[in-house]
Design a protein around this motif. Structure first.
Motif, PDB file in Angstrom:
ATOM      1  N   SER A   6       0.735  -1.191   0.143  1.00  0.00           N
ATOM      2  CA  SER A   6       0.392   0.165  -0.019  1.00  0.00           C
ATOM      3  C   SER A   6       0.807   0.777   0.223  1.00  0.00           C
ATOM      4  CB  SER A   6      -0.804   0.067   1.658  1.00  0.00           C
ATOM      5  OG  SER A   6      -1.831   0.802   1.535  1.00  0.00           O
ATOM      6  N   GLU A   7       1.623   1.290   0.874  1.00  0.00           N
ATOM      7  CA  GLU A   7       3.003   2.360   1.107  1.00  0.00           C
ATOM      8  C   GLU A   7       3.641   2.482  -0.406  1.00  0.00           C
ATOM      9  OE1 GLU A   7       5.148   5.614   2.188  1.00  0.00           O
ATOM     10  OE2 GLU A   7       3.697   4.959   3.165  1.00  0.00           O
ATOM     11  N   LEU A   8       4.105   1.905  -1.035  1.00  0.00           N
ATOM     12  CA  LEU A   8       4.628   1.271  -2.563  1.00  0.00           C
ATOM     13  C   LEU A   8       3.980   2.279  -3.282  1.00  0.00           C
ATOM     14  CD1 LEU A   8       7.211  -1.660  -2.383  1.00  0.00           C
ATOM     15  CD2 LEU A   8       7.264   0.873  -1.388  1.00  0.00           C
ATOM     16  N   ARG A   9       2.516   1.415  -3.166  1.00  0.00           N
ATOM     17  CA  ARG A   9       1.614   2.098  -4.213  1.00  0.00           C
ATOM     18  C   ARG A   9       1.523   3.236  -4.342  1.00  0.00           C
ATOM     19  NH1 ARG A   9      -4.015   1.985  -5.472  1.00  0.00           N
ATOM     20  NH2 ARG A   9      -4.479   1.378  -7.419  1.00  0.00           N
ATOM     21  N   THR A  10       0.795   3.781  -2.915  1.00  0.00           N
ATOM     22  CA  THR A  10       1.184   5.104  -2.801  1.00  0.00           C
ATOM     23  C   THR A  10       1.880   6.077  -3.135  1.00  0.00           C
ATOM     24  OG1 THR A  10      -0.630   4.718  -1.232  1.00  0.00           O
ATOM     25  CG2 THR A  10       0.624   7.818  -1.266  1.00  0.00           C
ATOM     26  N   ARG A  11       3.235   5.797  -3.045  1.00  0.00           N
ATOM     27  CA  ARG A  11       4.669   6.870  -3.716  1.00  0.00           C
ATOM     28  C   ARG A  11       4.421   5.947  -5.529  1.00  0.00           C
ATOM     29  NH1 ARG A  11       9.008   4.419   0.504  1.00  0.00           N
ATOM     30  NH2 ARG A  11       8.172   4.614   2.351  1.00  0.00           N
ATOM     31  N   GLU A  67       5.097  -8.043  -6.190  1.00  0.00           N
ATOM     32  CA  GLU A  67       4.462  -9.324  -6.645  1.00  0.00           C
ATOM     33  C   GLU A  67       3.081  -8.798  -7.238  1.00  0.00           C
ATOM     34  OE1 GLU A  67       2.560 -12.311  -9.370  1.00  0.00           O
ATOM     35  OE2 GLU A  67       4.915 -11.665  -8.969  1.00  0.00           O
ATOM     36  N   GLN A  68       2.496  -8.325  -6.118  1.00  0.00           N
ATOM     37  CA  GLN A  68       1.039  -7.302  -5.459  1.00  0.00           C
ATOM     38  C   GLN A  68       1.063  -6.185  -6.551  1.00  0.00           C
ATOM     39  OE1 GLN A  68      -1.669  -8.734  -4.853  1.00  0.00           O
ATOM     40  NE2 GLN A  68      -2.393  -6.911  -5.753  1.00  0.00           N
ATOM     41  N   LEU A  69       2.091  -5.696  -6.538  1.00  0.00           N
ATOM     42  CA  LEU A  69       2.378  -4.189  -7.764  1.00  0.00           C
ATOM     43  C   LEU A  69       2.678  -4.900  -9.132  1.00  0.00           C
ATOM     44  CD1 LEU A  69       4.357  -2.526  -5.227  1.00  0.00           C
ATOM     45  CD2 LEU A  69       1.861  -1.367  -5.726  1.00  0.00           C
ATOM     46  N   ARG A  70       3.208  -5.855  -9.120  1.00  0.00           N
ATOM     47  CA  ARG A  70       3.398  -6.686 -10.557  1.00  0.00           C
ATOM     48  C   ARG A  70       2.153  -6.885 -11.168  1.00  0.00           C
ATOM     49  NH1 ARG A  70       2.951 -10.739 -13.622  1.00  0.00           N
ATOM     50  NH2 ARG A  70       2.913 -11.428 -11.454  1.00  0.00           N
ATOM     51  N   ARG A  71       0.815  -7.487 -10.601  1.00  0.00           N
ATOM     52  CA  ARG A  71      -0.680  -7.559 -10.684  1.00  0.00           C
ATOM     53  C   ARG A  71      -0.893  -6.748 -11.012  1.00  0.00           C
ATOM     54  NH1 ARG A  71      -1.616 -11.926  -6.057  1.00  0.00           N
ATOM     55  NH2 ARG A  71      -0.039 -13.969  -6.549  1.00  0.00           N
ATOM     56  N   GLU A  72      -1.352  -5.533 -10.862  1.00  0.00           N
ATOM     57  CA  GLU A  72      -1.823  -4.658 -11.361  1.00  0.00           C
ATOM     58  C   GLU A  72      -1.529  -3.629 -11.981  1.00  0.00           C
ATOM     59  OE1 GLU A  72      -2.479  -1.656  -7.612  1.00  0.00           O
ATOM     60  OE2 GLU A  72      -3.132  -3.595  -6.531  1.00  0.00           O
ATOM     61  N   GLY A  73      -0.047  -3.878 -12.757  1.00  0.00           N
ATOM     62  CA  GLY A  73       0.716  -3.324 -13.582  1.00  0.00           C
ATOM     63  C   GLY A  73       1.571  -2.071 -13.407  1.00  0.00           C
ATOM     64  N   LEU A  74       1.617  -2.107 -11.860  1.00  0.00           N
ATOM     65  CA  LEU A  74       2.525  -0.490 -11.975  1.00  0.00           C
ATOM     66  C   LEU A  74       3.436  -1.253 -12.097  1.00  0.00           C
ATOM     67  CD1 LEU A  74       0.168  -0.168  -8.621  1.00  0.00           C
ATOM     68  CD2 LEU A  74       0.466   1.204 -10.920  1.00  0.00           C
ATOM     69  N   ILE A  80       9.045   0.903 -12.631  1.00  0.00           N
ATOM     70  CA  ILE A  80       8.027   1.448 -12.655  1.00  0.00           C
ATOM     71  C   ILE A  80       7.333   1.806 -13.883  1.00  0.00           C
ATOM     72  CG2 ILE A  80       6.033   3.868 -11.807  1.00  0.00           C
ATOM     73  CD1 ILE A  80       8.730   4.375  -9.622  1.00  0.00           C
ATOM     74  N   LYS A  81       6.123   1.100 -14.402  1.00  0.00           N
ATOM     75  CA  LYS A  81       5.968   0.442 -15.457  1.00  0.00           C
ATOM     76  C   LYS A  81       5.290   1.956 -16.089  1.00  0.00           C
ATOM     77  CE  LYS A  81       2.693  -2.223 -17.716  1.00  0.00           C
ATOM     78  NZ  LYS A  81       2.115  -3.837 -18.597  1.00  0.00           N
ATOM     79  N   ARG A  82       5.205   2.283 -17.390  1.00  0.00           N
ATOM     80  CA  ARG A  82       4.804   3.245 -17.554  1.00  0.00           C
ATOM     81  C   ARG A  82       3.622   3.742 -17.521  1.00  0.00           C
ATOM     82  NH1 ARG A  82       3.645   4.077 -22.645  1.00  0.00           N
ATOM     83  NH2 ARG A  82       4.943   1.980 -22.674  1.00  0.00           N
ATOM     84  N   VAL A  83       2.154   5.042 -17.005  1.00  0.00           N
ATOM     85  CA  VAL A  83       1.231   4.677 -17.619  1.00  0.00           C
ATOM     86  C   VAL A  83       0.487   5.661 -18.393  1.00  0.00           C
ATOM     87  CG1 VAL A  83      -0.844   5.308 -16.264  1.00  0.00           C
ATOM     88  CG2 VAL A  83       1.419   4.939 -15.006  1.00  0.00           C
ATOM     89  N   GLU A  84      -0.240   4.447 -19.650  1.00  0.00           N
ATOM     90  CA  GLU A  84      -0.683   4.939 -20.629  1.00  0.00           C
ATOM     91  C   GLU A  84      -2.062   5.974 -20.812  1.00  0.00           C
ATOM     92  OE1 GLU A  84      -1.671   1.008 -21.205  1.00  0.00           O
ATOM     93  OE2 GLU A  84       0.193   0.922 -22.821  1.00  0.00           O
ATOM     94  N   SER A  85      -2.090   6.936 -21.427  1.00  0.00           N
ATOM     95  CA  SER A  85      -2.971   7.772 -21.612  1.00  0.00           C
ATOM     96  C   SER A  85      -3.998   6.801 -21.926  1.00  0.00           C
ATOM     97  CB  SER A  85      -2.784   8.911 -22.971  1.00  0.00           C
ATOM     98  OG  SER A  85      -1.166   9.411 -21.914  1.00  0.00           O
TER      99      SER A  85
END
Length: 238
Positions: free
Chosen positions: A14-19, A52-59, A70-75
């Motif tokens: 959760s902390e890494l996701r927020t960051r 692994e949870q962050l990877r599953r979310e595509g982040l 960090i995976k680039r966020v597409e428009s």
């Protein structure tokens, strides 16, 4: 990180996701696993579960020997709303380069919708659309002056800084009601590849759009080619 009822791996996730979502890691890369273990006072397996949870979310993307990126966020655009490119990309730096702004014969595929005979002149506004300085789409908008002759004023406007939909709705008071769209997969031509800064023959999204006024007149036919690696569409069904 202060809820004792949550598993430690979830707190770290959760902390890494927020960051990540807040742009905390400016270089686009997460710290090594051992650094994260030290920071969060957690075992390596706990940190790996969070990653692994962050990877599953595509982040994030994990590369053996290189680290965690960090995976680039597409428009992303939601297809259930009738908006122009500028409004679709609100929150991002949008810019345009005008390739053509002139009168041309109405294209065959718009004659019936425009209600115009072959050879009738319409406005062609062709632009490369950029997001944060990166070319995302080539947009060719054919505009129907028979709806309102003031549409011809576009020929004298700076359409690199102006929004077409704002011009139609705010300046001309042409109320846009709905649009019909067709999406196809295509391969970019040599010219399109150069303009979009991608390889010739790469796959892209071809978008055809007919936009209608509240009186049922077709005011716009747009052909757009979007980079497949930088753009995605989202459809919500109700």
């Amino acid at each position: 990180m202060n809820n004792p009822a949550l598993p430690l791996y979830y707190k770290i996730y959760s902390e890494l996701r927020t960051r990540i979502l807040n742009g905390y890691y400016k270089d686009g890369k997460l710290p090594p696993e051992m650094e994260l273990c030290k920071e969060f006072k957690a075992s390596r397996i706990t940190v790996r579960n969070a990653l692994e949870q962050l990877r599953r979310e595509g982040l994030i993307v994990r590369s053996k020997g290189s680290g965690t990126f960090i995976k680039r966020v597409e428009s992303e655009e939601e297809l259930t709303r009738l908006t122009g490119f500028t409004d679709e990309m609100k929150g991002k730096k949008v810019s345009s380069k005008v390739l053509e702004n002139k009168l041309v014969s109405v294209p065959l595929e718009a004659q019936e919708q425009f209600g115009l005979p072959a050879g009738t002149l319409v406005v062609l506004l062709k632009r490369v659309r950029y997001i944060d300085g990166k070319p995302i789409a080539i947009e060719s908008a054919y505009l129907n002056p028979s709806v309102d002759l003031r549409i011809l004023n576009i020929l004298h406007k700076d359409m690199e800084t102006s929004s077409l939909y704002h011009f139609l709705q705010d300046e001309l008071s042409i109320m846009l009601s709905y649009a019909e769209e067709i999406l196809e997969v295509t391969k970019v031509s040599k010219e399109e590849a150069q303009l979009l800064n991608i390889k010739h023959g790469e796959c892209a999204i071809l978008r055809k759009r007919y936009t209608y006024t509240e009186t049922g007149k077709c005011v716009e036919y747009v052909l757009s080619v979007y980079r497949g690696d930088e753009y995605k569409f989202r459809v919500i069904r109700k």
